[in-house]
Write a protein that holds these residues in place. Structure first.
Motif, PDB file in Angstrom:
ATOM      1  N   GLU A  23      60.316  26.534  50.675  1.00  0.00           N
ATOM      2  CA  GLU A  23      59.434  26.082  51.324  1.00  0.00           C
ATOM      3  C   GLU A  23      58.521  27.294  50.957  1.00  0.00           C
ATOM      4  N   ALA A  24      59.510  28.905  52.350  1.00  0.00           N
ATOM      5  CA  ALA A  24      58.684  29.603  52.354  1.00  0.00           C
ATOM      6  C   ALA A  24      58.264  30.120  50.337  1.00  0.00           C
ATOM      7  N   ASN A  25      59.052  29.698  49.561  1.00  0.00           N
ATOM      8  CA  ASN A  25      58.852  30.486  48.192  1.00  0.00           C
ATOM      9  C   ASN A  25      57.285  29.512  47.367  1.00  0.00           C
ATOM     10  N   GLN A  26      58.014  28.487  47.413  1.00  0.00           N
ATOM     11  CA  GLN A  26      56.337  27.152  47.052  1.00  0.00           C
ATOM     12  C   GLN A  26      55.292  27.650  47.635  1.00  0.00           C
ATOM     13  N   THR A  27      55.381  27.893  48.915  1.00  0.00           N
ATOM     14  CA  THR A  27      54.440  28.609  49.299  1.00  0.00           C
ATOM     15  C   THR A  27      53.548  29.840  49.532  1.00  0.00           C
ATOM     16  N   LEU A  28      54.350  30.795  48.882  1.00  0.00           N
ATOM     17  CA  LEU A  28      54.255  32.188  48.002  1.00  0.00           C
ATOM     18  C   LEU A  28      53.938  32.026  46.773  1.00  0.00           C
ATOM     19  N   GLU A  29      54.128  31.284  46.140  1.00  0.00           N
ATOM     20  CA  GLU A  29      54.045  30.904  44.944  1.00  0.00           C
ATOM     21  C   GLU A  29      52.434  30.718  44.863  1.00  0.00           C
ATOM     22  N   GLU A  30      52.032  29.868  45.191  1.00  0.00           N
ATOM     23  CA  GLU A  30      50.910  28.733  45.329  1.00  0.00           C
ATOM     24  C   GLU A  30      50.080  30.106  46.199  1.00  0.00           C
ATOM     25  N   TYR A  31      50.107  30.783  46.915  1.00  0.00           N
ATOM     26  CA  TYR A  31      49.022  31.811  47.756  1.00  0.00           C
ATOM     27  C   TYR A  31      48.956  32.987  46.821  1.00  0.00           C
ATOM     28  N   VAL A  32      50.478  32.975  45.200  1.00  0.00           N
ATOM     29  CA  VAL A  32      49.703  34.069  44.957  1.00  0.00           C
ATOM     30  C   VAL A  32      49.039  33.541  43.136  1.00  0.00           C
ATOM     31  N   GLU A  33      49.088  32.317  43.794  1.00  0.00           N
ATOM     32  CA  GLU A  33      48.297  31.517  41.972  1.00  0.00           C
ATOM     33  C   GLU A  33      46.814  31.738  42.530  1.00  0.00           C
ATOM     34  N   GLN A  34      46.810  31.636  44.090  1.00  0.00           N
ATOM     35  CA  GLN A  34      45.109  31.640  44.436  1.00  0.00           C
ATOM     36  C   GLN A  34      44.320  32.609  44.542  1.00  0.00           C
ATOM     37  N   LYS A  36      45.280  34.879  42.345  1.00  0.00           N
ATOM     38  CA  LYS A  36      44.369  35.591  41.369  1.00  0.00           C
ATOM     39  C   LYS A  36      44.222  35.512  40.752  1.00  0.00           C
ATOM     40  N   THR A  37      43.447  33.235  40.537  1.00  0.00           N
ATOM     41  CA  THR A  37      42.214  32.749  40.387  1.00  0.00           C
ATOM     42  C   THR A  37      41.092  33.744  41.099  1.00  0.00           C
ATOM     43  N   ASP A  38      41.155  34.128  42.475  1.00  0.00           N
ATOM     44  CA  ASP A  38      40.033  34.626  43.601  1.00  0.00           C
ATOM     45  C   ASP A  38      40.377  35.930  42.631  1.00  0.00           C
ATOM     46  N   SER A  39      41.254  36.943  42.730  1.00  0.00           N
ATOM     47  CA  SER A  39      40.532  37.919  41.695  1.00  0.00           C
ATOM     48  C   SER A  39      39.706  37.971  40.724  1.00  0.00           C
ATOM     49  N   ALA A  40      39.904  37.799  39.575  1.00  0.00           N
ATOM     50  CA  ALA A  40      39.632  37.157  38.491  1.00  0.00           C
ATOM     51  C   ALA A  40      38.068  37.134  39.048  1.00  0.00           C
ATOM     52  N   ILE A  42      35.714  37.292  41.264  1.00  0.00           N
ATOM     53  CA  ILE A  42      35.456  38.541  41.814  1.00  0.00           C
ATOM     54  C   ILE A  42      35.559  39.354  40.991  1.00  0.00           C
ATOM     55  N   HIS A  43      36.012  39.692  40.451  1.00  0.00           N
ATOM     56  CA  HIS A  43      35.974  41.178  39.030  1.00  0.00           C
ATOM     57  C   HIS A  43      34.679  40.006  38.461  1.00  0.00           C
ATOM     58  N   GLU A  44      34.616  39.106  38.238  1.00  0.00           N
ATOM     59  CA  GLU A  44      33.482  38.225  37.456  1.00  0.00           C
ATOM     60  C   GLU A  44      31.291  38.549  37.954  1.00  0.00           C
ATOM     61  N   TYR A  45      31.512  37.845  38.946  1.00  0.00           N
ATOM     62  CA  TYR A  45      30.881  38.414  40.615  1.00  0.00           C
ATOM     63  C   TYR A  45      30.837  39.661  39.838  1.00  0.00           C
ATOM     64  N   GLU A  46      31.553  41.154  39.644  1.00  0.00           N
ATOM     65  CA  GLU A  46      31.244  42.195  40.337  1.00  0.00           C
ATOM     66  C   GLU A  46      30.954  43.188  39.057  1.00  0.00           C
ATOM     67  N   THR A  47      31.339  41.955  37.643  1.00  0.00           N
ATOM     68  CA  THR A  47      30.350  43.041  36.448  1.00  0.00           C
ATOM     69  C   THR A  47      29.891  42.110  35.887  1.00  0.00           C
ATOM     70  N   SER A  48      29.486  41.097  35.748  1.00  0.00           N
ATOM     71  CA  SER A  48      28.775  40.612  35.345  1.00  0.00           C
ATOM     72  C   SER A  48      27.391  40.484  36.305  1.00  0.00           C
ATOM     73  N   LEU A  49      26.016  39.835  35.549  1.00  0.00           N
ATOM     74  CA  LEU A  49      24.845  39.962  35.617  1.00  0.00           C
ATOM     75  C   LEU A  49      25.257  37.681  36.618  1.00  0.00           C
ATOM     76  N   SER A  50      26.167  37.703  35.510  1.00  0.00           N
ATOM     77  CA  SER A  50      25.259  35.514  35.553  1.00  0.00           C
ATOM     78  C   SER A  50      26.321  35.335  36.673  1.00  0.00           C
ATOM     79  N   GLY A  51      27.287  36.322  36.952  1.00  0.00           N
ATOM     80  CA  GLY A  51      28.523  35.623  38.611  1.00  0.00           C
ATOM     81  C   GLY A  51      27.408  35.460  39.529  1.00  0.00           C
TER      82      GLY A  51
END
Length: 86
Positions: A23-34, A36-40, A42-51
């Motif tokens: 169960e902990a590994n499954q939760t960890l995988e969900e957090y890792v995916e989240q 990655k999504t959030d990092s992408a 943030i990168h979009e918002y920091e690098t482009s005016l459209s963000g």
């Protein structure tokens, strides 16, 4: 055999701990995916005016001069919930 079942390191405890680990590994995988999504995002918002424009529209309900914006009641509720989470 009785000692293996009644001991503090019994098979039942081992199975229970393995389930918790899974169960902990499954939760960890969900957090890792989240993450990655959030990092992408943030990168979009920091690098482009459209963000930046997208954030202004979605979170602060801003608009350009030649636009009309219609805010539905459920949009405001979800925006408030998003502000609480962040």
């Amino acid at each position: 055999m009785i000692i293996g079942v009644l001991d503090e390191n019994s098979v039942l405890r081992l199975v229970s701990l393995n389930i918790k680990i899974d169960e902990a590994n499954q939760t960890l995988e969900e957090y890792v995916e989240q993450y990655k999504t959030d990092s992408a995002k943030i990168h979009e918002y920091e690098t482009s005016l459209s963000g930046v424009r997208r954030i202004a529209r979605e979170k602060f309900f801003m608009k350009q001069d030649n636009e009309d914006v219609y805010v539905l009641s459920t949009d405001r509720e979800s925006a408030k919930e998003n502000e609480r989470v962040e």
